[in-house]
Design an enzyme around this catalytic site. Structure first.
Site, short mmCIF file in Angstrom:
data_model
loop_
_atom_site.label_atom_id
_atom_site.label_comp_id
_atom_site.label_asym_id
_atom_site.label_seq_id
_atom_site.Cartn_x
_atom_site.Cartn_y
_atom_site.Cartn_z
CG ASN A 95 -30.20 71.29 18.30
OD1 ASN A 95 -30.97 70.97 19.19
ND2 ASN A 95 -30.17 71.00 17.21
CD GLU A 106 -28.40 73.22 14.17
OE1 GLU A 106 -28.78 74.12 14.38
OE2 GLU A 106 -28.86 71.87 14.68
CE LYS A 114 -32.56 68.89 21.66
NZ LYS A 114 -33.48 70.14 20.96
CB VAL A 172 -38.92 72.62 14.97
CG1 VAL A 172 -38.97 72.91 16.39
CG2 VAL A 172 -37.88 71.23 14.79
N GLY A 173 -40.93 74.59 14.05
CA GLY A 173 -41.81 75.95 14.43
C GLY A 173 -43.41 75.53 13.65
CB ALA A 203 -44.25 77.69 8.81
N GLY A 204 -41.30 75.65 9.64
CA GLY A 204 -40.65 74.26 9.10
C GLY A 204 -41.14 73.23 9.93
#
Length: 311
Positions: free
Chosen positions: A103, A268, A186, A11-12, A8-9
């Site tokens: 990504n 990343e 992307k 993005v999520g 639940a960061g």
């Protein structure tokens, strides 16, 4: 459709929160600390598309999962993929579909090997969001979209049903019959942006203001596109228009990877830049010379070594 959102960061939390607010059956797979935050303050979204505070958020921890979910929405950082898989594996049943929004492309291979390619969709999201000090989700601009589709292409009944479930206020969702191409598009854009802004430690606007800044971004984009071409994916005019607008118009735009560097956080680099180099063919092999993409990757690996030594 029972939906499990892994984490639940920023993005999520954003996409899962919008789905839950629209009445979808959403459960967040979180660690105890995040579960306590959500119980105390709720899930809070600050966004130009409308602020949101969700109370009574449904959460679960890995050891408490007792039955499979229909859809697993996976949006972790690529370097956390193995831990995420271990946590949501008990939620995967015979009819579970996994929709990853990570990504790059390496995660597709990992998920397909672990759960079978038939359970895995292609997917990507476009959003700029972060967690602030109060652990609220802050949507940084207006962009908010999801794209999904079958890995082998085409528009299946499964994808159409999931797209219908994900169509709620707060973001745009679309099904694609060429999802792998969209994912490569992307990746090429993100790798160009991350490599350029991290190498210069500057925004697109500041890079373009440097004497050779535009030439560097153009060359970086060309290298990334060449890797996609080597793997059978050719960027079309629509991509060109979007990339030119984002990369060659002076703006404060930076990659989230640069924000990670500035915050002394993990990046990343291996998944966005390193894996791209590995897939690059002869033009990007070590004996082919030091390309701009390889230079940017080594810049980030040196940063990681320095951070590890400081820690």
């Amino acid at each position: 459709m029972r939906i499990l959102v892994v984490g639940a960061g920023a993005v999520g939390g954003y996409f899962g929160g919008r789905l839950a607010a629209a009445g979808r059956d959403v459960t967040f797979l979180v660690r105890p600390g995040r579960a306590a935050e959500l119980q105390s303050a709720g899930l809070v979204i600050k966004s130009g598309r409308g602020d949101l505070t969700l109370r009574d958020v449904k959460t679960v921890q890995a050891e408490a999962i007792t039955e499979p979910f229909d859809l697993i929405l996976l949006s972790c950082k690529a370097y956390s993929l193995d831990d995420a898989i271990a946590s949501f594996a008990p939620a995967v049943g015979p009819n579970t579909t996994i929709l990853p929004l990570l990504n790059g492309m390496g995660h597709i291979d990992v998920l397909a090997e672990k759960f079978g390619a038939a359970r895995v969709l292609g997917g990507l999201c476009v959003i700029a969001a972060t967690l602030n000090r109060e652990r609220e989700i802050v949507h940084l601009n207006d962009a908010a979209s999801l794209t999904l589709g079958e890995l082998e292409g085409g528009l299946s009944e499964r994808v159409q049903a999931i797209t219908e479930q994900l169509t709620v206020p707060g973001f745009h969702v679309s099904a694609s019959d060429a999802t792998l191409l969209r994912m490569w598009e992307k990746w090429v854009f993100l790798a160009t942006l991350a490599a350029s802004t991290c190498l210069f430690r500057a925004s697109v606007g500041d890079i373009l203001g440097a004497p050779d800044g535009r030439r560097v971004i153009e060359a970086m984009l060309g290298e990334c596109r060449a890797v996609a071409q080597h793997n059978g994916f050719t960027m079309g005019p629509d991509f060109d228009a979007r990339a030119n607008q984002m990369l060659f118009t002076p703006s404060p735009l930076t990659a989230s990877m640069l924000r990670d560097v500035e915050n002394h956080a993990r990046t990343e680099a291996d998944h966005v830049l390193g894996d791209l180099l590995q897939r690059g063919g002869p033009a990007q092999q070590r004996d082919a010379g030091l390309s701009l993409l390889r230079l940017a990757y080594n810049h980030l690996k040196a940063y990681e070594l320095r951070e590890a030594r400081s820690a």
